[in-house]
Design an enzyme around this catalytic site. Structure first.
Site, PDB file in Angstrom:
ATOM      1  CG  ASP A 122       3.819   2.873   6.806  1.00 40.35           C
ATOM      2  OD1 ASP A 122       3.238   3.045   5.909  1.00 40.35           O
ATOM      3  OD2 ASP A 122       3.488   2.633   7.823  1.00 40.35           O
ATOM      4  CD  GLU A 145       2.348   6.256   3.575  1.00 40.79           C
ATOM      5  OE1 GLU A 145       1.320   6.134   2.849  1.00 40.79           O
ATOM      6  OE2 GLU A 145       2.597   5.981   4.588  1.00 40.79           O
TER       7      GLU A 145
END
Length: 929
Positions: free
Chosen positions: A516, A550
């Site tokens: 993340d 990400e």
């Protein structure tokens, strides 16, 4: 990820800093006076102790003099004329100097600062002083001009990092199963181990721990194995914390009782860690680890399917009630969900990606409930209001609010109160997925914690205050991620990340990790983590592990401190990043769109320039500024592995194709390209297209458009990533951020009967749902729910493309050189709205292929009409399946798409061969060797 709670730095620390929350106001010694009418300001921490000999205070100058003050009782305060409460009232004089080149390289954010040099005698006592409250005061002559407290993260690394590197942390066991407890707490003056005989015991047995002065690790070894697999424990740590309340408002010495950051498992509310040996039978399923994934696979063979543990089964009546919403649902092989996954695995799916399944803070596993939500249709609000009312008490959250990085989530276990259960059942889940032929990817959240400071859910910051969190120029915890950012540039935060990743890979046989907001983590730490995990996977003979995340560009304040793991920076590392270039081109618009902009910004699959809706006013002139051609260029680069050096056309490489001022192509290896068109964030692919398709598009045509979009991800060079149940036209009734929208809006119908569209307006207290309501409401009321036949057709086409990818290695090229040499887009220079033409040369071009094809030609036709495209390379070639002939891919010929089967053609000509494909269809043509 989602915003699961407000940043706590403001609520805890704003009162302590006259500079304001989040770094507001000018940092540095010119920041202004403090309270009480004098110039000393201790409400912030602008000075930073880098190593035993060096402190920096950005903005300090050599025209002033400086002193260091310390207080073991945390009693420093701004007096009427000078600082008070110091253990050394005269202070320690700090000479001014310059940072070394090595210090400037290690701390580029301070490269322009002068050094405040700590005297040798004081530097020798640094370990002791780091337990104290610390302040630096600036003087003009004998008059104090300013003051600040001191950040100690870097110096803790300098003093203790090397010594702690080889020390095991958490709980380890000797040959007799007796546990040794170890906690890194170098700034603590005392640590007590509190042992609870079982989960129900209220009064612990306190045991004093002993510190190793070289490492800062406190330890205790139990005399026998009586606590193993039965007892629970906490630590009580006596530390100075700037976040602790005090009369002066500058922090206090406190005793924090908290769990273990290295906890393997915990009690039901995750406040007490459990003494568990992962090698023992109590947490080992029968036949563990069972069948492990094959060693022959490579990263570009991968197709990843993203799921949430609870979404997968909580609404599936074919799953036993006790397993619904839990790890064990993946062991129910006869359930609708597992039969669906097995069918996908047979077709070519390789990985299941689970949203965070490690311990997170937002769910009370012991008391959460599954509320009854009234069935709602169209744009009704009954369901929305009921879901909002249940958000703090239900069992639903995506889980991007990490509590303990190395333990499974309690609410996904059949008995949350028993710490053994969540370990055992997580392993059973992994074992079942592996037996189905699927690898497991775990979504991990190392960029932030759910809380910091003295918050009850703060673990790391209560043990070593000010170390594990990234601080701004005023010493306030940053929250660029959403919550309390972590400082993974710190030695022991990076080690916690790496150690827990290794635990998941080694002890749970997890096969990959999705990071993340990976760009909040240093590139170097990511590479170090991949190396460590690869060594474990290689030992198991599992072939490879895959890291991706990400890679969005972070705030400049983050980039000033670290070299972030961004898309561009990760090129050449083998670590994948989500390709937003392809995503946005396929869907249209971007993830920040809301309201009417969602309709106004069409994309490749939903009408841009070939089936415009009244809201869109693009440039469809066919010139260099043509809106759709720009998107088609970005998609084409994405199909070619998103390689920076890919020659899209003469004189234009992937990196030279623009993406809002950044390069469209940025990878160096195809496995770094994570090709996707939807994920858990934002609207599903079906929902976003509902905004964009013009009125009157039939359900069947919307389904065909969805298949074209999915085919672009599945046939792209690199790693394909699919949002779970998008192959079933999954809808969340338009929800833009369903992290807290409960089981109702996140429902999956594995039987394909319906898709959850038009079940009411989504909760307007999350994401962009409130801003979208006026646009979404009429769509929910007017656009039909897909029928089962359409859903089944989409699912069948999806499986066909999975099978084509598996059977045709030209879509799984692992070499950038092969892609650059053998892939081209013949439509460049003669583009057509809604059509992309890709050619891959096989035998005789790529370094190795087993497909048996001289070449493959793919027509991605998103448009509303049949399209033909001629290629001179195929002049004189005839249709058929013999040597040198061209035909539709055999797996598509064996399929059930009647529109394709009746509408595809290859026409031989003296000058060129012509390929024809029906509307809203992706067709794969092959030329046999």
């Amino acid at each position: 990820m989602s915003r699961t709670r407000l940043p706590i730095s403001c609520t805890l620390l704003a009162v302590l800093s006259l500079a304001g929350c989040g770094g507001g106001g000018a940092p540095g010694v010119s920041g202004g006076g403090g309270g009480g009418g004098n110039a000393i300001m201790l409400g912030h921490a602008q000075a930073v102790w880098l190593d035993a000999n060096t402190i920096v205070w950005p903005g300090a100058d050599a025209a002033h003099s400086y002193k260091l003050y310390y207080s073991s009782s945390g009693s420093l305060a701004a007096g009427t004329s000078d600082i008070s409460g110091s253990d050394d009232p005269g202070g320690v004089a700090l000479a001014t100097g310059a940072l070394t080149a090595a210090q400037q390289a290690a701390f580029p954010q301070y490269a322009g600062a002068i050094a405040l040099m700590v005297p040798a005698g004081t530097a020798a006592q640094a370990a002791a002083l780091l337990r104290d409250q610390l302040a630096v005061v600036q003087y003009s002559g004998a008059t104090p001009a300013n003051g600040t407290q001191v950040q100690i993260g870097p110096v803790l690394d300098s003093v203790y990092g090397a010594g702690a590197a080889g020390m095991p942390l958490g709980v380890s066991f000797d040959a007799s199963d007796a546990p040794t407890f170890r906690l890194w707490a170098p700034s603590a003056s005392a640590v007590t181990l509190n042992v609870y005989a079982n989960a129900a015991t209220q009064s612990p047995l306190p045991v004093s721990m002993t510190e190793d002065p070289a490492s800062g690790v406190w330890s205790y070894t139990a005399p026998d194995a009586s606590w193993t697999n039965t007892a629970y424990y906490t630590y009580s740590v006596r530390v100075f914390s700037r976040a602790a309340a005090s009369p002066a408002g500058y922090g206090a010495v406190v005793t924090n009782t908290t769990s273990d950051p290295y906890a393997v498992t915990l009690n039901g509310d995750s406040t007490r860690a459990m003494v568990v040996n992962l090698a023992d039978g109590a947490v080992t399923p029968a036949g563990w680890p069972g069948t492990l994934p094959p060693t022959s696979a490579t990263p570009t063979d991968s197709v990843v399917y993203e799921l949430h543990v609870r979404d997968f089964s909580v609404n599936d009546s074919s799953v036993p009630a006790a397993h619904q919403g839990r790890f064990l649902a993946f062991t129910d092989l006869a359930s609708n969900g597992m039969k669906h996954l097995a069918a996908l695995a047979s077709a070519g799916l390789t990985h299941v990606h689970l949203l965070p399944a490690t311990d997170f803070a937002s769910i009370d596993a012991l008391s959460c409930m599954s509320p009854s939500i009234p069935a709602t249709t169209g744009s009704g609000t009954a369901a929305e209001l009921a879901v909002i009312a249940a958000q703090r008490t239900d069992c639903y959250n995506w889980g991007y609010d990490p509590y303990h990085y190395g333990a499974p989530q309690a609410s996904y276990a059949s008995d949350p109160a028993n710490g053994l259960t969540r370990v055992l059942e997580f392993r059973q889940m992994v074992q079942a997925l592996h037996a189905t032929g699927l690898r497991l990817v775990l979504d991990v959240v190392y960029n932030h914690t759910s809380a910091s400071g003295q918050d009850p859910h703060s673990v790391l910051d209560q043990i070593v205050p000010g170390y594990y969190q990234r601080l701004d120029a005023n010493g306030v915890v940053e929250s660029f991620s959403c919550c309390a950012d972590t400082a993974t540039e710190r030695t022991m935060m990076a080690r916690l990340m790496i150690d827990t990743l290794v635990r998941w890979a080694d002890q749970y046989k997890v096969d990959g990790f999705r990071f993340d907001i990976m760009s909040m983590i240093p590139k170097a730490a990511m590479i170090q983590a991949l190396t460590a995990v690869n060594s474990v996977v290689a030992r198991d003979g599992r072939g490879f592990t895959y890291f991706y995340g990400e890679g969005w560009t972070p705030n400049s304040a983050v980039s000033a401190v670290i070299t972030p793991a961004t898309q561009v920076n990760m090129a050449g590392t083998g670590i994948g990043t989500f390709n937003d270039r392809l995503r946005d081109g396929v869907r249209g618009g971007g993830p920040s769109d809301s309201g009417s902009a969602l309709s106004a910004h069409q994309g490749f699959i939903n009408g841009l320039c070939y089936d415009l809706n009244p809201s869109d006013t693009p440039d469809c002139s066919g010139g260099s500024g043509d809106t759709l051609f720009i998107l088609q260029n970005r998609i084409s680069v994405g199909l070619a592995g998103n390689l920076a050096g890919f020659p899209l056309r003469a004189g234009v490489t992937g990196a030279q194709v623009d993406y809002f001022g950044s390069p469209a192509g940025y990878t160096q290896q195809p496995q770094e390209n994570l090709a996707y068109v939807a994920c858990h964030d934002n609207e599903t692919l079906f929902d976003i297209s509902q905004y964009k398709h013009p009125a009157g598009v039939s359900v069947a045509d919307a389904g065909r458009a969805q298949v074209v979009g999915l085919s672009l991800a599945l046939l792209a060079e690199g790693v394909a990533f699919v949002h779970g149940a998008d192959d079933l036209l999954r809808s969340k009734s338009g929800d833009s951020n369903s992290f807290d929208s409960g089981d109702y809006y996140n429902r999956i119908y594995w039987d394909g009967s319906v898709n959850n569209w038009s079940v009411g307006l989504p909760p307007q207290n999350t994401g962009n749902n409130a801003a979208n309501a006026a646009t979404l409401g009429p769509l929910l009321s007017s656009r039909p729910v897909p029928d089962a036949a359409t859903i089944a057709s989409v699912a069948a086409r999806f499986r066909e493309f999975l099978a084509i990818r598996r059977a045709t290695d030209l879509f799984r090229l692992g070499s950038a050189a092969d892609i650059n040499k053998c892939i081209s887009f013949p439509d460049q220079g003669q583009q057509v709205h809604g059509l992309i033409v890709e050619q891959i040369l096989g035998t005789g071009c790529v370094s190795a292929t087993t497909s048996g094809y001289d070449s493959v030609v793919v027509l991605y036709n998103a448009s509303t009409s049949a399209q033909s495209f001629s290629l001179a390379l195929f002049a004189g070639v005839t249709q058929g399946t013999g040597s040198g002939q061209v035909s539709l891919h055999p797996l598509q010929q064996a399929g059930s798409d009647s529109t394709l089967l009746s509408g595809w053609r290859f026409t031989s000509g003296a000058a060129a061969g012509a390929f024809t494909v029906p509307a809203r269809t992706t067709a794969v043509f092959v030329r046999y060797h």
